[in-house]
Write a protein that holds these residues in place. Sequence first.
Motif, PDB file in Angstrom:
ATOM      1  N   GLN A  25       0.921  -1.290   0.201  1.00  0.00           N
ATOM      2  CA  GLN A  25       0.006   0.002  -0.014  1.00  0.00           C
ATOM      3  C   GLN A  25       0.889   1.274   0.072  1.00  0.00           C
ATOM      4  O   GLN A  25       1.764   1.391   0.699  1.00  0.00           O
ATOM      5  N   VAL A  26       0.538   2.138  -1.029  1.00  0.00           N
ATOM      6  CA  VAL A  26       1.177   3.403  -0.915  1.00  0.00           C
ATOM      7  C   VAL A  26       0.593   4.604  -0.757  1.00  0.00           C
ATOM      8  O   VAL A  26      -0.842   4.435  -1.480  1.00  0.00           O
ATOM      9  N   THR A  27       0.848   5.457   0.145  1.00  0.00           N
ATOM     10  CA  THR A  27      -0.215   6.324   0.694  1.00  0.00           C
ATOM     11  C   THR A  27       0.359   7.826   0.542  1.00  0.00           C
ATOM     12  O   THR A  27       1.693   7.794   0.894  1.00  0.00           O
ATOM     13  N   ALA A  28      -0.198   8.645  -0.089  1.00  0.00           N
ATOM     14  CA  ALA A  28       0.275  10.083  -0.264  1.00  0.00           C
ATOM     15  C   ALA A  28      -0.621  11.077  -0.085  1.00  0.00           C
ATOM     16  O   ALA A  28      -1.810  10.940  -0.134  1.00  0.00           O
ATOM     17  N   THR A  29       0.036  11.989   0.967  1.00  0.00           N
ATOM     18  CA  THR A  29      -0.892  13.305   1.542  1.00  0.00           C
ATOM     19  C   THR A  29       0.165  14.487   1.093  1.00  0.00           C
ATOM     20  O   THR A  29       1.122  14.149   0.898  1.00  0.00           O
ATOM     21  N   GLN A  30      -0.838  15.499   1.052  1.00  0.00           N
ATOM     22  CA  GLN A  30       0.088  16.957   0.915  1.00  0.00           C
ATOM     23  C   GLN A  30       0.494  17.424   2.262  1.00  0.00           C
ATOM     24  O   GLN A  30      -0.203  17.391   3.244  1.00  0.00           O
ATOM     25  N   SER A  31       1.607  18.038   1.986  1.00  0.00           N
ATOM     26  CA  SER A  31       2.214  18.847   3.227  1.00  0.00           C
ATOM     27  C   SER A  31       1.118  20.067   3.318  1.00  0.00           C
ATOM     28  O   SER A  31       0.384  20.568   2.610  1.00  0.00           O
ATOM     29  N   ASN A  52      -0.511   2.971 -19.784  1.00  0.00           N
ATOM     30  CA  ASN A  52      -1.124   1.743 -19.806  1.00  0.00           C
ATOM     31  C   ASN A  52      -0.656   0.410 -18.839  1.00  0.00           C
ATOM     32  O   ASN A  52      -0.946  -0.246 -18.151  1.00  0.00           O
ATOM     33  N   ALA A  53       0.912   0.763 -18.628  1.00  0.00           N
ATOM     34  CA  ALA A  53       1.540  -0.387 -17.839  1.00  0.00           C
ATOM     35  C   ALA A  53       1.630   0.003 -16.474  1.00  0.00           C
ATOM     36  O   ALA A  53       2.974   0.428 -15.833  1.00  0.00           O
ATOM     37  N   VAL A  54       0.459   0.081 -15.685  1.00  0.00           N
ATOM     38  CA  VAL A  54       0.644   0.315 -14.365  1.00  0.00           C
ATOM     39  C   VAL A  54      -0.403  -0.638 -13.802  1.00  0.00           C
ATOM     40  O   VAL A  54      -1.221  -1.175 -14.240  1.00  0.00           O
ATOM     41  N   ASP A  55      -0.040  -1.260 -12.544  1.00  0.00           N
ATOM     42  CA  ASP A  55      -0.918  -1.957 -11.610  1.00  0.00           C
ATOM     43  C   ASP A  55      -1.898  -1.213 -10.994  1.00  0.00           C
ATOM     44  O   ASP A  55      -2.841  -1.743 -10.305  1.00  0.00           O
ATOM     45  N   CYS A  56      -1.835  -0.015 -10.521  1.00  0.00           N
ATOM     46  CA  CYS A  56      -2.433   0.791  -9.787  1.00  0.00           C
ATOM     47  C   CYS A  56      -2.195   2.395 -10.123  1.00  0.00           C
ATOM     48  O   CYS A  56      -0.909   2.519 -10.114  1.00  0.00           O
ATOM     49  N   THR A  57      -3.098   3.059 -10.143  1.00  0.00           N
ATOM     50  CA  THR A  57      -3.064   4.453 -10.053  1.00  0.00           C
ATOM     51  C   THR A  57      -3.989   5.196  -9.323  1.00  0.00           C
ATOM     52  O   THR A  57      -5.254   4.829  -9.327  1.00  0.00           O
ATOM     53  N   THR A  58      -4.017   6.490  -8.887  1.00  0.00           N
ATOM     54  CA  THR A  58      -4.706   7.271  -8.175  1.00  0.00           C
ATOM     55  C   THR A  58      -4.155   8.867  -8.344  1.00  0.00           C
ATOM     56  O   THR A  58      -2.874   9.027  -8.910  1.00  0.00           O
ATOM     57  N   ASP A  59      -4.933   9.734  -8.064  1.00  0.00           N
ATOM     58  CA  ASP A  59      -4.312  10.864  -8.096  1.00  0.00           C
ATOM     59  C   ASP A  59      -4.756  12.058  -6.833  1.00  0.00           C
ATOM     60  O   ASP A  59      -5.660  11.435  -5.891  1.00  0.00           O
ATOM     61  N   VAL A  70      -3.051  -6.024  -3.596  1.00  0.00           N
ATOM     62  CA  VAL A  70      -3.228  -7.319  -2.877  1.00  0.00           C
ATOM     63  C   VAL A  70      -2.512  -8.590  -3.492  1.00  0.00           C
ATOM     64  O   VAL A  70      -2.376  -8.764  -4.384  1.00  0.00           O
ATOM     65  N   ASP A  71      -1.738  -9.210  -2.420  1.00  0.00           N
ATOM     66  CA  ASP A  71      -1.095 -10.454  -2.855  1.00  0.00           C
ATOM     67  C   ASP A  71       0.133  -9.926  -3.621  1.00  0.00           C
ATOM     68  O   ASP A  71       0.231 -10.580  -4.983  1.00  0.00           O
TER      69      ASP A  71
END
Length: 99
Positions: A25-31, A52-59, A70-71
């Motif tokens: 799990q990768v979590t990003a918050t802003q300062s 295209n070649a990503v397993d997960c993306t968010t913004d 997962v796994d």
Amino acid sequence: MTTSINQLSRKVYEVDVPAGKKRLQVTATQSFNQSGQFKLYVRQGSAPEVPNAVDCTTDSTTLPAVCALVDPVAGKAYVMVEGVSNTASLNLRVDVLTK
């Protein structure tokens, strides 16, 4: 870790994923007082190749921005942060969990 990202620039971080883990799990918050927009990508095995070649993306439209796999496969995983507008100062947290 805290990092800054400028508009239209990218930073890639390498993560070691041990065998037997159940979640990456990768979590990003802003300062504090930061408003720049960013995208977050995670990929196992090699660096993300957007779009295209990503397993997960968010913004940054919803904070915290979270990508979870997962796994995950044991080995290397890569986290890429891409600046969309202005300069964003981010706090990145990477967790490799057993549950």
